[in-house]
Design a protein around this motif. Structure first.
Motif, PDB file in Angstrom:
ATOM      1  N   UNK A 165       5.134  29.039  69.054  1.00 10.50           N
ATOM      2  CA  UNK A 165       4.273  28.985  70.065  1.00 10.50           C
ATOM      3  C   UNK A 165       4.756  28.650  71.318  1.00 10.50           C
ATOM      4  N   UNK A 166       5.723  27.833  71.212  1.00  9.13           N
ATOM      5  CA  UNK A 166       6.352  27.453  72.648  1.00  9.13           C
ATOM      6  C   UNK A 166       7.005  28.670  73.292  1.00  9.13           C
ATOM      7  N   UNK A 167       7.877  29.456  72.405  1.00  5.91           N
ATOM      8  CA  UNK A 167       8.544  30.504  72.881  1.00  5.91           C
ATOM      9  C   UNK A 167       7.481  31.605  73.322  1.00  5.91           C
ATOM     10  N   UNK A 168       6.555  31.637  72.544  1.00  2.87           N
ATOM     11  CA  UNK A 168       5.613  32.738  73.097  1.00  2.87           C
ATOM     12  C   UNK A 168       4.828  32.383  74.386  1.00  2.87           C
ATOM     13  N   UNK A 169       4.366  31.282  74.678  1.00  3.97           N
ATOM     14  CA  UNK A 169       3.738  30.628  75.944  1.00  3.97           C
ATOM     15  C   UNK A 169       4.754  31.134  76.798  1.00  3.97           C
ATOM     16  N   UNK A 170       6.088  30.535  76.758  1.00  8.64           N
ATOM     17  CA  UNK A 170       7.048  30.654  77.859  1.00  8.64           C
ATOM     18  C   UNK A 170       7.276  32.139  78.120  1.00  8.64           C
ATOM     19  N   UNK A 171       7.167  32.775  77.131  1.00 12.30           N
ATOM     20  CA  UNK A 171       7.453  34.478  77.606  1.00 12.30           C
ATOM     21  C   UNK A 171       6.174  34.869  78.383  1.00 12.30           C
ATOM     22  N   UNK A 172       5.073  34.311  78.042  1.00 17.45           N
ATOM     23  CA  UNK A 172       3.795  34.701  78.692  1.00 17.45           C
ATOM     24  C   UNK A 172       4.047  34.466  80.045  1.00 17.45           C
ATOM     25  N   UNK A 173       4.295  33.160  80.197  1.00 23.01           N
ATOM     26  CA  UNK A 173       4.697  32.580  81.599  1.00 23.01           C
ATOM     27  C   UNK A 173       5.557  33.514  82.526  1.00 23.01           C
ATOM     28  N   UNK A 174       6.573  33.923  81.819  1.00 22.81           N
ATOM     29  CA  UNK A 174       7.668  34.727  82.593  1.00 22.81           C
ATOM     30  C   UNK A 174       7.140  36.159  82.846  1.00 22.81           C
ATOM     31  N   UNK A 175       6.401  36.574  82.069  1.00 26.28           N
ATOM     32  CA  UNK A 175       5.728  38.036  82.207  1.00 26.28           C
ATOM     33  C   UNK A 175       4.893  38.139  83.357  1.00 26.28           C
ATOM     34  N   UNK A 176       3.841  36.937  83.328  1.00 28.08           N
ATOM     35  CA  UNK A 176       2.720  36.725  84.377  1.00 28.08           C
ATOM     36  C   UNK A 176       3.623  36.527  85.735  1.00 28.08           C
ATOM     37  N   UNK A 177       4.629  35.372  85.942  1.00 27.25           N
ATOM     38  CA  UNK A 177       5.134  35.050  87.046  1.00 27.25           C
ATOM     39  C   UNK A 177       5.886  36.299  87.666  1.00 27.25           C
TER      40      UNK A 177
END
Length: 124
Positions: free
Chosen positions: A99-111
């Motif tokens: 879950x943390x990895x997925x949220x972190x990746x979502x953040x990186x894509x959006x940013x």
């Protein structure tokens, strides 16, 4: 036609292509937990040299690094799941890491997508 106009058009085309790659990464993470993102990663590696000297280069690097860090954390969580999953504590640890990895990746894509739209290079 002047050299600057040709260069600017090339940069705009590269930015548009990088936007498409951000969307492709996002879709693969939504629908395959990032497994299909390896295809988009290959395109990042192929197109990155074409953008040398532009802010788009930093975005390709950002997407490449994001993928590999995500893959490491996802693999580590998978190892924990299969080695400690039979113990009650292994399951929540693995799920939390995924879950943390997925949220972190979502953040990186959006940013990255937002910074590209605002003509900002990513930190390298």
């Amino acid at each position: 036609m002047s050299q600057e106009l040709v260069y600017e058009r090339g940069v705009e085309d590269a930015k548009q292509f990088a936007r498409i790659l951000y969307v492709a990464h996002a879709l693969t993470f939504l629908f395959s937990a990032g497994m299909l993102s390896i295809l988009v990663l290959i395109v990042n590696y192929v197109k990155r040299p074409d953008t040398a000297g532009t802010l788009v280069y930093s975005h390709h690097t950002w997407m490449i690094r994001s993928f590999w860090w995500y893959a490491i954390w996802f693999a580590l969580a998978t190892v924990i799941f299969f080695t400690l999953g039979f113990i009650l504590i292994g399951l929540p640890i693995a799920w939390a890491m995924w879950g943390i990895a997925w949220i972190w990746m979502a953040y990186r894509i959006i940013r990255g997508f937002l910074d590209l739209n605002n003509n900002r290079a990513m930190p390298v």
